[in-house]
Design a protein around this motif. Structure first.
Motif, PDB file in Angstrom:
ATOM      1  N   ASP A   1       0.818  -1.219  -0.156  1.00  0.00           N
ATOM      2  CA  ASP A   1      -0.008  -0.116  -0.064  1.00  0.00           C
ATOM      3  C   ASP A   1       0.660   1.221   0.217  1.00  0.00           C
ATOM      4  OD1 ASP A   1      -2.578   0.501  -0.213  1.00  0.00           O
ATOM      5  OD2 ASP A   1      -2.918   1.414   1.805  1.00  0.00           O
ATOM      6  N   ALA A   2       2.178   1.098   0.359  1.00  0.00           N
ATOM      7  CA  ALA A   2       3.030   2.347   0.469  1.00  0.00           C
ATOM      8  C   ALA A   2       3.033   2.597  -1.101  1.00  0.00           C
ATOM      9  CB  ALA A   2       4.364   1.864   0.744  1.00  0.00           C
ATOM     10  N   ASP A   3       3.035   4.039  -1.331  1.00  0.00           N
ATOM     11  CA  ASP A   3       2.687   4.592  -2.661  1.00  0.00           C
ATOM     12  C   ASP A   3       3.851   4.204  -3.511  1.00  0.00           C
ATOM     13  OD1 ASP A   3      -0.005   5.917  -2.471  1.00  0.00           O
ATOM     14  OD2 ASP A   3       1.072   6.395  -0.490  1.00  0.00           O
TER      15      ASP A   3
ATOM     16  N   ARG B   1      -1.866  11.516 -11.799  1.00  0.00           N
ATOM     17  CA  ARG B   1      -2.975  11.394 -10.714  1.00  0.00           C
ATOM     18  C   ARG B   1      -4.173  12.642 -10.638  1.00  0.00           C
ATOM     19  NH1 ARG B   1       0.050   9.048  -5.669  1.00  0.00           N
ATOM     20  NH2 ARG B   1       0.513   7.075  -6.703  1.00  0.00           N
ATOM     21  N   TYR B   2      -3.677  13.768 -11.243  1.00  0.00           N
ATOM     22  CA  TYR B   2      -4.846  14.763 -11.234  1.00  0.00           C
ATOM     23  C   TYR B   2      -5.809  14.505 -12.337  1.00  0.00           C
ATOM     24  CZ  TYR B   2      -2.633  17.750  -7.651  1.00  0.00           C
ATOM     25  OH  TYR B   2      -2.317  18.470  -6.580  1.00  0.00           O
TER      26      TYR B   2
ATOM     27  N   PRO C   1      -9.447  13.052 -11.047  1.00  0.00           N
ATOM     28  CA  PRO C   1     -10.500  14.135 -10.713  1.00  0.00           C
ATOM     29  C   PRO C   1     -11.117  14.438 -11.986  1.00  0.00           C
ATOM     30  CG  PRO C   1      -8.647  14.887  -9.718  1.00  0.00           C
ATOM     31  CD  PRO C   1      -8.351  13.502 -10.228  1.00  0.00           C
TER      32      PRO C   1
ATOM     33  N   ASP D   1      -8.549   0.052  -2.139  1.00  0.00           N
ATOM     34  CA  ASP D   1      -7.588  -1.230  -1.902  1.00  0.00           C
ATOM     35  C   ASP D   1      -7.430  -2.272  -2.915  1.00  0.00           C
ATOM     36  OD1 ASP D   1      -8.275  -0.601   1.561  1.00  0.00           O
ATOM     37  OD2 ASP D   1      -6.357  -1.046   0.927  1.00  0.00           O
TER      38      ASP D   1
ATOM     39  N   GLU E   1      -5.359  -1.125  -5.707  1.00  0.00           N
ATOM     40  CA  GLU E   1      -3.871  -0.799  -5.284  1.00  0.00           C
ATOM     41  C   GLU E   1      -3.275  -2.230  -5.431  1.00  0.00           C
ATOM     42  OE1 GLU E   1      -2.958   1.421  -2.099  1.00  0.00           O
ATOM     43  OE2 GLU E   1      -3.860   3.441  -2.973  1.00  0.00           O
TER      44      GLU E   1
ATOM     45  N   ARG F   1      -3.708  -6.368   6.466  1.00  0.00           N
ATOM     46  CA  ARG F   1      -4.051  -4.835   5.896  1.00  0.00           C
ATOM     47  C   ARG F   1      -5.377  -4.306   6.545  1.00  0.00           C
ATOM     48  NH1 ARG F   1      -3.858  -5.057  -0.390  1.00  0.00           N
ATOM     49  NH2 ARG F   1      -4.592  -2.854   0.202  1.00  0.00           N
TER      50      ARG F   1
ATOM     51  N   TRP G   1      -4.882  -2.975   9.694  1.00  0.00           N
ATOM     52  CA  TRP G   1      -4.331  -1.794   9.749  1.00  0.00           C
ATOM     53  C   TRP G   1      -5.017  -0.864   9.337  1.00  0.00           C
ATOM     54  CZ3 TRP G   1      -0.170   0.922  10.801  1.00  0.00           C
ATOM     55  CH2 TRP G   1       0.922   0.111  11.320  1.00  0.00           C
TER      56      TRP G   1
ATOM     57  N   LEU H   1       2.698   9.696   8.815  1.00  0.00           N
ATOM     58  CA  LEU H   1       3.279   8.974   7.322  1.00  0.00           C
ATOM     59  C   LEU H   1       4.358   8.057   7.651  1.00  0.00           C
ATOM     60  CD1 LEU H   1       3.095  11.998   5.092  1.00  0.00           C
ATOM     61  CD2 LEU H   1       1.485  10.181   5.385  1.00  0.00           C
TER      62      LEU H   1
ATOM     63  N   PRO I   1       3.450   2.703   8.672  1.00  0.00           N
ATOM     64  CA  PRO I   1       3.641   2.072   7.476  1.00  0.00           C
ATOM     65  C   PRO I   1       2.320   1.877   6.852  1.00  0.00           C
ATOM     66  CG  PRO I   1       4.159   0.357   9.047  1.00  0.00           C
ATOM     67  CD  PRO I   1       4.117   1.741   9.591  1.00  0.00           C
ATOM     68  N   ALA I   2       1.428   2.906   6.739  1.00  0.00           N
ATOM     69  CA  ALA I   2       0.077   2.513   6.366  1.00  0.00           C
ATOM     70  C   ALA I   2      -0.298   3.180   4.834  1.00  0.00           C
ATOM     71  CB  ALA I   2      -0.960   3.467   7.379  1.00  0.00           C
ATOM     72  N   GLY I   3       0.562   3.891   4.439  1.00  0.00           N
ATOM     73  CA  GLY I   3       0.274   4.444   2.926  1.00  0.00           C
ATOM     74  C   GLY I   3      -0.586   5.578   3.000  1.00  0.00           C
ATOM     75  N   ARG I   4      -0.242   6.508   2.266  1.00  0.00           N
ATOM     76  CA  ARG I   4      -1.093   7.825   2.111  1.00  0.00           C
ATOM     77  C   ARG I   4      -2.478   7.679   1.842  1.00  0.00           C
ATOM     78  NH1 ARG I   4       2.674  12.373   0.198  1.00  0.00           N
ATOM     79  NH2 ARG I   4       4.454  12.194   1.865  1.00  0.00           N
ATOM     80  N   THR I   5      -2.737   6.924   0.711  1.00  0.00           N
ATOM     81  CA  THR I   5      -3.932   6.739   0.385  1.00  0.00           C
ATOM     82  C   THR I   5      -4.933   5.976   1.443  1.00  0.00           C
ATOM     83  OG1 THR I   5      -3.153   5.915  -2.079  1.00  0.00           O
ATOM     84  CG2 THR I   5      -5.500   5.364  -1.512  1.00  0.00           C
ATOM     85  N   ARG I   6      -4.425   5.034   2.246  1.00  0.00           N
ATOM     86  CA  ARG I   6      -5.180   4.477   3.242  1.00  0.00           C
ATOM     87  C   ARG I   6      -5.490   5.638   4.445  1.00  0.00           C
ATOM     88  NH1 ARG I   6      -3.725  -1.140   5.595  1.00  0.00           N
ATOM     89  NH2 ARG I   6      -2.321  -1.139   3.778  1.00  0.00           N
TER      90      ARG I   6
ATOM     91  N   SER J   1     -11.009  12.171  -5.362  1.00  0.00           N
ATOM     92  CA  SER J   1      -9.878  11.861  -6.102  1.00  0.00           C
ATOM     93  C   SER J   1      -8.960  12.994  -6.175  1.00  0.00           C
ATOM     94  CB  SER J   1     -10.238  11.223  -7.486  1.00  0.00           C
ATOM     95  OG  SER J   1     -11.086  12.344  -8.034  1.00  0.00           O
TER      96      SER J   1
ATOM     97  N   TRP K   1      -6.976  12.947  -3.126  1.00  0.00           N
ATOM     98  CA  TRP K   1      -5.828  11.750  -3.373  1.00  0.00           C
ATOM     99  C   TRP K   1      -4.797  12.096  -4.196  1.00  0.00           C
ATOM    100  CZ3 TRP K   1      -5.106   8.975  -7.982  1.00  0.00           C
ATOM    101  CH2 TRP K   1      -4.378   7.901  -8.007  1.00  0.00           C
ATOM    102  N   ALA K   2      -5.048  12.780  -5.368  1.00  0.00           N
ATOM    103  CA  ALA K   2      -4.183  13.202  -6.208  1.00  0.00           C
ATOM    104  C   ALA K   2      -3.300  14.122  -5.608  1.00  0.00           C
ATOM    105  CB  ALA K   2      -4.613  13.664  -7.383  1.00  0.00           C
TER     106      ALA K   2
ATOM    107  N   THR L   1      -1.233  12.239  -2.236  1.00  0.00           N
ATOM    108  CA  THR L   1      -0.125  11.279  -2.578  1.00  0.00           C
ATOM    109  C   THR L   1       0.923  11.700  -3.241  1.00  0.00           C
ATOM    110  OG1 THR L   1      -1.377  10.683  -4.564  1.00  0.00           O
ATOM    111  CG2 THR L   1      -1.750   9.383  -2.234  1.00  0.00           C
TER     112      THR L   1
END
Lengths: 432, 309
Positions: A17-19, A31-32, A35, B12, B15, B28, B31, B139, B142-147, B296, B299-300, B303
């Motif tokens: 899950d880490a980007d 990414r942009y 949206p 999830d 990803e 996961r 988490w 951050l 270790p969770a990830g930004r999206t999550r 979104s 998110w953009a 991340t």
């Protein structure tokens, strides 16, 4: 302290899950794009779906106008419920909506409803609420169960005005002001003429509207079937009524969409002769022919609701719609009240070109007689009326896209769905 | 809560496809849940949140007492005129049926009080952590930004529901205490039983909470743009006020169906007979659209940005 970068894949390889690595501008732009794409798809869907839903004329076996009229007449649909959208565009000044406009046209038009406009009505009385349908766009909910039980509701934001007819009872309920209106109908009235039972001066269902038009069109209009249409998700024939032998009327054409299965009129459109947006457009947006549940037609005034009995109307203190108090004077000025109470209108001409002539007793009240309030009203009248003169003397013409009215200075009112010049000609002819 | 979990599922799954080596499912999920729980605690244990709840609970009390005082000598709210009903929706019915206080309070708080509270919480969610210097520590986990973002949005949505329920419950208590309660007459004039009325009341509360999904996503997006919590809150609330004003200018009617508050009052359609779902459907669709677009966008931004504080 070094900034924490978006990606730590080396540090935490076990965590998918880490980007992903930041990868610079391209990755960011991608990414942009998400949206933007979502918004684009949504915009396309919103603009295309309604357009697609309304298009396409269903293929139905061809049918003559007479067959279609018979279908309508033979329609034995007793129960229906659905949503109706009413749009009216009379070309009135926007300030002149509601009661004033309606008394001007229904009263002065000689339909005999003028007597109902005594200017003293409760917020829940039908005559104070239904005229609002004469301007703008409204959604109604209609439920019908035979000639004895009908219900019409005007949908408003977080409120509703309902008119319920159940046997001998007629109830009006206005949820915004929590007031009710009650009238008792004669026992057999509903059976004799279900149409008259509706305490409205405006055909609220396409059914009522269509019947009235076909009666009026007899012999003076061309009635044809013009293709098919899809109304409220049902296949319908389009009946077109065009005025004939009438060159002075403002009516261009009347279009009625008739359900191909049940013969119930689903949509009624009145277009002006000059073209442009329809003057009146009444149509079902949703319709079902099942029997509405009995509870739809039962109304018990909730505790604390003020109930106005019909006939006691004058006891209620009137406070017109805000800012429209002066319009009580308007009805007097146009002679609508006088018409309803006193003189019966005479009719010049025939068919579509007919003009109603109303002689208001006592002539036109002056601004002074109306002590100030009327003064405001008359100045307002001047603002949307047009001054004309001729052999008949002088007067004022009030123009809408459908009905025109000429009020001469001696108090005679000429009104009809005809052009302005037809009115002045009629007045000149009368003056000879 | 269940909504938060379902909201967390699709991203999830998406990803997992990108992942070089998919990890076992169970850790996961734990988490994600743990992250959501910690976010929830962060939101609800703040004094500020409790103060917001207190303000929201006070609105029905104020409305109830005002109606009670005005109608104590038998008069009606609008002074008894035939054209009453100028006040907030449903206010005329409150003195005769306490249940209507719930609807009146929700109608009164939905335009500003509720979205303002959401704006504060959503606007602060990321920017506040950035301003306080705690975002980098989040951050590091270790969770990830999206999550993390999903957990934050889920906690904002939980706050939406909680805030609406605070208004509803407070209005129910005040309404039942100050006014008679009985069968409910719907807007269409049909009478239903009190239990049926309570059921519709619950449905309305859920709908009002769902009406706030859009502003929640908007606030979250603004929150990812800046490192100043106050700035994000002010921007969100300012945007809300601007949009509300635009929604009331008749000349801009072409724009209005796309504004997130435009169909907010559609919850009143639940009180019609038959219930008309058109407006409610439009409202929910619009909220989902705002959530998708601004979610979104958040998110953009989140991340791909450098976190420096």
């Amino acid at each position: 302290m070094a900034p924490i970068q978006p990606a730590q894949p080396e540090q935490y390889p076990d965590f998918p899950d880490a980007d992903e690595p930041g990868g610079g501008r391209r990755r960011r732009a991608v990414r942009y794009a998400v949206p933007v794409a979502v918004a684009g798809v949504a915009a396309a869907t919103i603009s295309l779906v309604p357009a697609l839903a309304d298009t396409g004329s269903p293929s139905l076996p061809s049918i003559t106008a007479e067959q279609l009229l018979t279908k309508i007449a033979a329609s034995d649909t007793q129960t229906l419920s659905g949503s109706v959208k009413i749009s009216t565009d009379l070309g009135l000044p926007s300030a002149l909506s509601g009661g004033a406009a309606s008394s001007l046209f229904s009263g002065a038009g000689g339909s005999g409803e003028g007597s109902g406009h005594d200017g003293k009505t409760s917020a829940a009385a039908p005559q104070s609420r239904l005229p609002q349908l004469l301007a703008g766009s409204h959604t109604l909910h209609v439920a019908v169960d035979g000639p004895d039980r009908q219900k019409v509701s005007i949908i408003e934001t977080a409120a509703e005005y309902s008119l319920i007819h159940n046997g001998t009872e007629v109830w009006g309920y206005d949820s915004a002001s929590n007031q009710a209106y009650h009238a008792t109908a004669p026992k057999d009235a509903g059976r004799d003429s279900g149409k008259q039972q509706r305490p409205e001066d405006f055909p609220a269902t396409p059914q009522a509207a269509a019947k009235e038009i076909i009666e009026a069109a007899d012999g003076t209009a061309a009635i044809t079937v013009d293709g098919t249409a899809r109304v409220a998700g049902r296949s319908a024939y389009q009946l077109v009524v065009t005025p004939q032998k009438a060159d002075r009327t403002t009516v261009g054409a009347i279009r009625i969409a008739v359900d191909s299965k049940t013969g119930v009129p689903l949509k009624f459109t009145l277009s002006p002769k000059g073209g442009g947006k329809a003057i009146v457009d009444i149509g079902f947006t949703k319709v079902g022919f099942g029997k509405p549940s009995a509870s739809t037609f039962t109304f018990t005034p909730p505790k604390g609701t003020k109930v106005t009995e019909a006939g006691q109307g004058s006891d209620v203190v009137t406070k017109g719609p805000k800012g429209f108090d002066g319009f009580n004077g308007v009805t007097g000025l146009t002679g609508a009240n006088g018409a309803g109470k006193g003189a019966e209108p005479t009719v010049i001409g025939s068919g579509w070109d007919s003009i109603a002539v109303i002689k208001a007793p006592g002539g036109l009240p002056s601004g002074a007689e109306k002590n100030g309030r009327g003064g405001d009203a008359s100045s307002l009248l001047d603002s949307f009326g047009k001054h004309v003169s001729g052999k008949f003397g002088s007067g004022t013409v009030f123009h809408t896209r459908l009905v025109n009215a000429l009020v001469t200075d001696d108090g005679t009112v000429y009104v009809g769905a005809v052009t302005q010049s037809a009115l002045t000609d009629a007045a000149n002819a009368a003056a000879k | 809560m269940s909504r938060a979990e379902t909201a967390a599922q699709p991203p999830d799954a998406a990803e997992a496809e990108q992942a070089p080596a998919p990890a076992p499912r169970a850790p996961r999920l734990v988490w994600s849940l743990g992250l959501f729980r910690s976010e929830l605690v962060t939101v609800f244990r703040r004094w500020r949140t409790l103060a917001l709840f207190a303000v929201l609970a006070g609105v029905p009390l104020l409305v109830g007492i005002a109606v009670r005082i005005e109608t104590r000598d038998g008069g009606s709210v609008g002074g008894g005129g035939p054209n009453g009903g100028d006040g907030p929706a449903f206010i005329e019915q409150v003195s005769n049926n306490g249940l209507f206080l719930t609807f009146a309070s929700l109608a009164a708080t939905l335009p500003f009080f509720l979205p303002m509270a959401i704006g504060v919480v959503a606007g602060d969610s990321v920017a506040g952590e950035a301003a306080g210097g705690t975002l980098r520590y989040l951050l590091v986990a270790p969770a990830g930004r999206t999550r993390l973002l999903l957990a934050k949005y889920a906690s904002v949505l939980a706050f939406c529901l909680a805030a609406t329920l605070v208004v509803t419950v407070s209005a129910l208590i005040v309404g039942f205490a100050l006014f008679p309660v009985g069968d409910v007459t719907l807007l269409s004039g049909t009478t239903i039983s009190l239990s049926d009325g309570m059921l519709r009341c619950l449905l309305i509360a859920v709908l009002v909470a769902a009406s706030l999904i859009g502003i929640g996503a908007l606030g979250l997006f603004i929150s990812t743009l800046t490192d100043s919590g106050i700035g994000a809150m002010a921007a969100t609330v300012g945007l809300l006020i601007t949009v509300q004003i635009i929604d009331n200018i008749p000349q801009l009617h072409a724009l209005q169906p796309y504004l997130f508050p435009h169909y907010w009052l559609s919850f009143a359609d639940i009180l019609r007979d038959p219930v008309t779902w058109t407006g409610i459907g439009k409202n929910l669709g619009l909220q989902a659209l705002y959530a998708a677009v601004f979610g979104s966008a958040a998110w953009a931004r989140f991340t791909s940005r450098d976190v420096t504080a």
